[in-house]
Design an enzyme around this catalytic site. Sequence first.
Site, PDB file in Angstrom:
ATOM      1  N   TRP A  81     -24.112 -16.507  32.700  1.00  0.00           N
ATOM      2  CA  TRP A  81     -23.375 -16.037  33.941  1.00  0.00           C
ATOM      3  C   TRP A  81     -24.237 -15.416  35.014  1.00  0.00           C
ATOM      4  O   TRP A  81     -23.835 -14.460  35.661  1.00  0.00           O
ATOM      5  CB  TRP A  81     -22.235 -15.322  33.415  1.00  0.00           C
ATOM      6  CG  TRP A  81     -21.325 -16.064  32.579  1.00  0.00           C
ATOM      7  CD1 TRP A  81     -21.337 -16.186  31.183  1.00  0.00           C
ATOM      8  CD2 TRP A  81     -20.158 -16.634  33.085  1.00  0.00           C
ATOM      9  NE1 TRP A  81     -20.224 -16.760  30.552  1.00  0.00           N
ATOM     10  CE2 TRP A  81     -19.436 -17.104  31.844  1.00  0.00           C
ATOM     11  CE3 TRP A  81     -19.568 -17.064  34.106  1.00  0.00           C
ATOM     12  CZ2 TRP A  81     -18.429 -17.923  31.883  1.00  0.00           C
ATOM     13  CZ3 TRP A  81     -18.489 -18.043  34.074  1.00  0.00           C
ATOM     14  CH2 TRP A  81     -17.695 -18.668  32.932  1.00  0.00           C
ATOM     15  N   LYS A 114     -18.090 -20.968  36.474  1.00  0.00           N
ATOM     16  CA  LYS A 114     -17.381 -20.694  37.788  1.00  0.00           C
ATOM     17  C   LYS A 114     -18.455 -20.825  39.068  1.00  0.00           C
ATOM     18  O   LYS A 114     -19.457 -21.327  38.559  1.00  0.00           O
ATOM     19  CB  LYS A 114     -16.971 -19.269  37.774  1.00  0.00           C
ATOM     20  CG  LYS A 114     -15.714 -18.742  36.927  1.00  0.00           C
ATOM     21  CD  LYS A 114     -15.303 -17.405  36.950  1.00  0.00           C
ATOM     22  CE  LYS A 114     -14.307 -16.911  36.199  1.00  0.00           C
ATOM     23  NZ  LYS A 114     -13.866 -15.467  36.318  1.00  0.00           N
ATOM     24  N   ASP A 328       8.043 -30.740  45.210  1.00  0.00           N
ATOM     25  CA  ASP A 328       8.861 -29.454  45.284  1.00  0.00           C
ATOM     26  C   ASP A 328       8.651 -28.989  46.781  1.00  0.00           C
ATOM     27  O   ASP A 328       7.816 -28.735  47.576  1.00  0.00           O
ATOM     28  CB  ASP A 328       8.278 -28.287  44.294  1.00  0.00           C
ATOM     29  CG  ASP A 328       8.829 -27.170  44.394  1.00  0.00           C
ATOM     30  OD1 ASP A 328       9.912 -27.021  44.085  1.00  0.00           O
ATOM     31  OD2 ASP A 328       8.294 -26.234  44.957  1.00  0.00           O
ATOM     32  N   GLU A 382      12.489 -32.758  46.975  1.00  0.00           N
ATOM     33  CA  GLU A 382      13.480 -31.718  46.754  1.00  0.00           C
ATOM     34  C   GLU A 382      13.835 -31.280  48.215  1.00  0.00           C
ATOM     35  O   GLU A 382      12.946 -30.529  48.658  1.00  0.00           O
ATOM     36  CB  GLU A 382      12.976 -30.750  45.753  1.00  0.00           C
ATOM     37  CG  GLU A 382      13.973 -29.547  45.321  1.00  0.00           C
ATOM     38  CD  GLU A 382      13.407 -28.347  45.581  1.00  0.00           C
ATOM     39  OE1 GLU A 382      13.769 -27.306  45.105  1.00  0.00           O
ATOM     40  OE2 GLU A 382      12.342 -28.095  46.417  1.00  0.00           O
TER      41      GLU A 382
END
Length: 670
Positions: A81, A114, A328, A382
């Site tokens: 990291w 990451k 949605d 929707e």
Amino acid sequence: MVETLNIIKNDPWLEPYSDAIVGRHQHAIAKEQELAGKKTLSDFASGYLYFGLHKEDKGWVFREWAPNATAIYLIGDFNNWQEDPKFKMKRIRKSGNWEICLPEKAMKHGDLYKLKVYWEGGCGERIPAWATRVVQDDQTKIFSAQVWNPDKPYKFKKKVFVPNVGPLMIYECHVGMSQDAEKVGTYNEFRENVLPRVAADGYNCIQIMAIQEHPYYGSFGYHVSSFFAPSSRFGTPDELKQLIDTAHQMGIAVIMDIVHSHAVKNEVEGLGNFAGDPSQYFYPGDRREHPAWDSLCFDYGKNEVLHFLLSNCKYWLDEFHFDGFRFDGVTSMLYYSHGLGEAFCNYNDYFNGHQDDNAICYLTLANRLIHQVNPRAITIAEEVSGMPGLAAPFNDGGYGFDYRMAMNIPDYWIKIIKERKDEDWKPSSLFWEVTNRRKDEKTISYCESHDQALVGDKTIIFRLIDADMYWHFKKGDENFTVQRGIALHKMIRLLTASTINGGYLNFMGNEFGHPEWIDFPREGNGWSYKYARRQWNLVDNHELCYHYLGDFDKEMIHLLEGVKNIQKTDVVEIWHNDGDQVLAYRRKDLVFVFNFSPTRSFTDYGFLVPKGAYDVVLNTDNPAFGGFGFSDDSIRHFTCADPLYAKDKKEWLKLYIPARSAVVLKRVKA
């Protein structure tokens, strides 16, 4: 040009708004040409094959779009990291894209990673926007991307699947809350325990919620952080693929509840401030934040955002073999106001300049793309405002959805249950509400979805019975409230499902009257899973009344599916009498008769129907479904001639119809 758009031909009331309709249509055509050029929209929407982490012959390649970044490092298990110069990315020429190529030994399957992103005046750790696997540490609760490159990736056994959409019977479900145990359910448990129930009950489609990774479990999956990563709470990407493959082998289509209407605000896990630019993916200024959802609104006017979202649609179709999507929050996308505080009383409300034409263009292109990738795909909107053309074909001037949710129906059922005495239920109003829709747009009808089951609301069964479900739902101990609730629960479902013009939807467990509400673990309930599960043991216990409702739902679904393309047949009203509270209509050879009166039964009640013999094929009053059995369903009913109607080939069908019951009869050869 106006004459070529059938949406206006089909509805002359849209003529005054033809300029807006044509303008939106032309906007989509022009944008598609701009994005795809001489290639196809599908070629354009392949960003997931370029961005993110990929294993190639010579090793690994990773790419990210971060135009505001000044430097990016790949950090993870493979370099403790740390910001190792060997893992520093390079900007690709003067573009906003960054790239790094690494040898095969640089990382391995399962490694966590990451990005460490620098920008003018700041830096921060970020999960890659195109990450396809994101996991959360059990102890620290921190999310990280994960290298996913198994030695034996899942291979689909069912290579080609053709959904049965005649009619579409949808079982809306949530993998995490699909088990009896007070925990998060898994893809494997759903595949093993729930899919067989869905198949046995006759549903031919599952609509899965909360697939895209989301930091907060209690958001029901609607605050998405990683749009390309299936939620790791439920298992691995390969286990999700196996679930979908197994459903296909059972003849069940799988559609995904996709969230492109907004995104979670989180910056480390999500896209909120990816490279020091809060507007990289989202609208700037006042339009950035959704005022009601505590979330961020995508900038549909940016080509890079369109590329991201369109690629997301293709990714789930291509990589996981989903059969389509339920989009949605479409209302929120269509209007600058997100539809908040608007009544939508007339057509001017859809064409008054308060609409987000960028979002309309995106939704149109998304439908174009999805059906280009898979012509058999299913798309559902929707949408509550009633925007004309939403589920009309693109070539007719519509936005191209296959279906729109009939959101008026559950609202109506809630309203009359809450506000009207049983004696005031008018069949004419009930029939109007379940059949009131645009002729050129197909709908998904439903009595209740997950929305009506959440804390703060009530399911239909709880509105009808409430606390008596705890004390009088054992067979033999039913009181009047329970008997009324069981009867109306079946009648409401039958009326809604039998009048569809496209499909029918039920939320997991509601078919058997699952008790209580849905409440996900949160601080306010002590992080309990007690109400974030489905108690299948209740419907399996034949000493309780739940199986009455489940058995009825099963027979109803099988009956409707047994009529080829029933959703395309005319719903012909035979009779209604609001005073008697009686309603009758037919579809092909089926006749549906409802008596909503709570107290009055009728003997020899007559209806004019095509002459012939009729057998009872479903009766809500059948003791097998918790009814009283007042009618003898073994009797074949013959019509009686009437000279006045001989030329119409109609005769009188006379029935005994008990109070608060419904019966379905089928015309047969005598």
